[in-house]
Design a protein around this motif. Sequence first.
Motif, PDB file in Angstrom:
ATOM      1  N   ASP A  26      26.532  51.091  31.334  1.00 11.14           N
ATOM      2  CA  ASP A  26      26.373  50.432  30.198  1.00 11.14           C
ATOM      3  C   ASP A  26      27.250  50.243  29.606  1.00 11.14           C
ATOM      4  N   ARG A  27      28.843  50.832  29.427  1.00  8.11           N
ATOM      5  CA  ARG A  27      29.754  50.613  29.067  1.00  8.11           C
ATOM      6  C   ARG A  27      31.121  49.839  30.624  1.00  8.11           C
ATOM      7  N   LEU A  28      30.898  49.707  31.742  1.00  7.54           N
ATOM      8  CA  LEU A  28      32.392  49.664  32.464  1.00  7.54           C
ATOM      9  C   LEU A  28      31.720  48.056  33.046  1.00  7.54           C
ATOM     10  N   LEU A  29      33.165  47.953  32.605  1.00  8.10           N
ATOM     11  CA  LEU A  29      33.263  46.375  33.340  1.00  8.10           C
ATOM     12  C   LEU A  29      34.223  46.198  34.105  1.00  8.10           C
ATOM     13  N   ILE A  30      34.363  45.250  35.366  1.00  7.29           N
ATOM     14  CA  ILE A  30      35.272  45.253  35.995  1.00  7.29           C
ATOM     15  C   ILE A  30      36.834  43.493  35.407  1.00  7.29           C
ATOM     16  N   GLU A  31      37.757  43.654  36.088  1.00  8.22           N
ATOM     17  CA  GLU A  31      38.521  42.968  35.713  1.00  8.22           C
ATOM     18  C   GLU A  31      39.804  42.696  36.912  1.00  8.22           C
ATOM     19  N   THR A  32      40.837  41.604  36.629  1.00 10.04           N
ATOM     20  CA  THR A  32      41.579  41.751  37.699  1.00 10.04           C
ATOM     21  C   THR A  32      43.295  41.516  36.687  1.00 10.04           C
ATOM     22  N   ASP A  33      43.031  41.319  35.805  1.00 10.22           N
ATOM     23  CA  ASP A  33      43.947  40.921  34.566  1.00 10.22           C
ATOM     24  C   ASP A  33      44.966  39.551  35.389  1.00 10.22           C
ATOM     25  N   CYS A  34      44.510  39.482  36.826  1.00 11.00           N
ATOM     26  CA  CYS A  34      45.280  38.666  37.336  1.00 11.00           C
ATOM     27  C   CYS A  34      46.057  37.263  36.723  1.00 11.00           C
ATOM     28  N   PRO A  35      46.967  36.740  37.122  1.00 14.82           N
ATOM     29  CA  PRO A  35      47.551  36.839  38.385  1.00 14.82           C
ATOM     30  C   PRO A  35      48.976  38.579  38.397  1.00 14.82           C
ATOM     31  N   TYR A  36      48.475  39.638  36.778  1.00 16.76           N
ATOM     32  CA  TYR A  36      49.195  40.453  36.845  1.00 16.76           C
ATOM     33  C   TYR A  36      48.247  41.400  38.126  1.00 16.76           C
ATOM     34  N   ALA A  37      48.818  43.066  38.075  1.00 17.96           N
ATOM     35  CA  ALA A  37      48.364  44.058  38.521  1.00 17.96           C
ATOM     36  C   ALA A  37      47.267  43.720  40.053  1.00 17.96           C
ATOM     37  N   ALA A  38      47.910  43.753  41.460  1.00 19.91           N
ATOM     38  CA  ALA A  38      47.207  43.043  42.461  1.00 19.91           C
ATOM     39  C   ALA A  38      47.238  44.336  42.798  1.00 19.91           C
ATOM     40  N   PRO A  39      45.893  44.088  43.967  1.00 18.35           N
ATOM     41  CA  PRO A  39      45.717  45.797  44.808  1.00 18.35           C
ATOM     42  C   PRO A  39      46.938  46.675  45.342  1.00 18.35           C
ATOM     43  N   TYR A  40      47.087  47.867  44.943  1.00 21.25           N
ATOM     44  CA  TYR A  40      48.610  48.748  45.841  1.00 21.25           C
ATOM     45  C   TYR A  40      48.875  48.253  47.094  1.00 21.25           C
ATOM     46  N   GLU A  41      48.048  47.562  48.315  1.00 21.49           N
ATOM     47  CA  GLU A  41      48.427  47.053  48.994  1.00 21.49           C
ATOM     48  C   GLU A  41      49.410  45.674  49.074  1.00 21.49           C
ATOM     49  N   ARG A  42      48.870  45.011  48.072  1.00 19.76           N
ATOM     50  CA  ARG A  42      49.617  43.429  48.091  1.00 19.76           C
ATOM     51  C   ARG A  42      50.652  43.838  46.645  1.00 19.76           C
ATOM     52  N   LYS A  43      50.792  44.749  46.208  1.00 19.46           N
ATOM     53  CA  LYS A  43      51.874  45.453  45.676  1.00 19.46           C
ATOM     54  C   LYS A  43      52.152  44.028  44.327  1.00 19.46           C
ATOM     55  N   ASP A  44      53.122  43.151  45.461  1.00 18.78           N
ATOM     56  CA  ASP A  44      53.881  42.556  44.721  1.00 18.78           C
ATOM     57  C   ASP A  44      54.003  40.578  44.690  1.00 18.78           C
ATOM     58  N   ASP A  45      52.070  40.485  45.290  1.00 26.02           N
ATOM     59  CA  ASP A  45      51.998  38.724  44.808  1.00 26.02           C
ATOM     60  C   ASP A  45      51.138  39.110  44.111  1.00 26.02           C
ATOM     61  N   ARG A  46      51.029  37.747  43.684  1.00 23.00           N
ATOM     62  CA  ARG A  46      50.288  37.205  42.601  1.00 23.00           C
ATOM     63  C   ARG A  46      48.974  38.064  42.312  1.00 23.00           C
ATOM     64  N   CYS A  47      48.147  37.919  42.375  1.00 24.76           N
ATOM     65  CA  CYS A  47      46.512  38.229  42.460  1.00 24.76           C
ATOM     66  C   CYS A  47      45.581  37.699  41.643  1.00 24.76           C
ATOM     67  N   GLU A  48      44.707  37.158  42.668  1.00 26.34           N
ATOM     68  CA  GLU A  48      43.852  36.001  41.469  1.00 26.34           C
ATOM     69  C   GLU A  48      42.239  37.032  41.514  1.00 26.34           C
ATOM     70  N   ALA A  49      41.088  36.204  41.248  1.00 24.41           N
ATOM     71  CA  ALA A  49      40.143  36.977  40.781  1.00 24.41           C
ATOM     72  C   ALA A  49      39.355  37.396  40.930  1.00 24.41           C
ATOM     73  N   ASP A  50      39.460  37.366  42.707  1.00 25.76           N
ATOM     74  CA  ASP A  50      38.574  37.025  44.059  1.00 25.76           C
ATOM     75  C   ASP A  50      39.547  38.870  44.209  1.00 25.76           C
ATOM     76  N   ASP A  51      40.549  39.433  44.320  1.00 31.00           N
ATOM     77  CA  ASP A  51      40.389  40.803  44.170  1.00 31.00           C
ATOM     78  C   ASP A  51      40.166  42.078  43.283  1.00 31.00           C
ATOM     79  N   VAL A  52      38.892  41.519  41.863  1.00 32.99           N
ATOM     80  CA  VAL A  52      38.371  42.582  41.581  1.00 32.99           C
ATOM     81  C   VAL A  52      37.564  42.996  42.632  1.00 32.99           C
TER      82      VAL A  52
END
Length: 254
Positions: free
Chosen positions: A194-220
């Motif tokens: 009951d304390r956990l949220l999810i986020e991307t912090d996009c455009p920063y912090a893409a998933p590892y497999e695309r780590k040099d890309d800009r990320c988007e909310a869908d990457d959550v």
Amino acid sequence: MELFDSHVHYEDAQFKEDRDERLEYLRNTDVKYILNCCSDVEVFDTVMEIVDKYDFAYGSIGIHPHWTEETPADYLEKVRELAKHPKIVAIGEMGLDYFWNEPKDLQKRIFKEQLELAKELDMPVIIHDREAHEDVIEILEEYRPKGVIHRYSGPVDILQRAFDIGMYVSFNNDLTYPEWNAAPIACLMVTPWDRLLIETDCPYAAPYERKDDRCEADDVKTVVQMIAELRGVSEEFVAQKSMENALRVYEINK
Ligand SMILES: [Zn+2]
């Protein structure tokens, strides 16, 4: 599945050319809501435009510790004014960042001023803590705000102290980086549902497999996959809990 990405930066210059296109695109994804976080006075107008234009977008207004030196003296009045908007649901992001070189005293003053304002307005806060864990928790214990520590990767015992004063925590795709996911995983494993949220912090912090890309909310969605795998629950369960928690902490009535 319906997802609430609780920390995005579509106001960032990296979305300057295609902001509307990328926000419209989210309508075709599982992302049902975003909270567009704010970092400095320069982007206040862009954050307000995003929340006005998109029904699925909520926002926060505030000053990130990295931008404290540029912050004008009258910033708090602007934050107070913009926070009246019904879709501005938090103050932030605020906190301390000892990775960069902004003077610590100045960071602390602006952090505390925003905590006081959030108390006065009875609004939740979004906390940024980078290499400043002990100082951040001491200040939070003094002010006892409601809100979320975002993208936290410090010691578990400090996170526990944040839970003790009622705060939430959000996890992002840092969980997918083998080089440094030990700390966020340790924190994830002790986080109550009951304390956990999810986020991307996009455009920063893409998933590892695309780590040099800009990320988007869908990457959550990769954040949801990682949490489900690590905690041994379904992705739907993670989606539901993080949705309920985000709506509760940001006091969004749906
Ligand atoms: Zn942020």
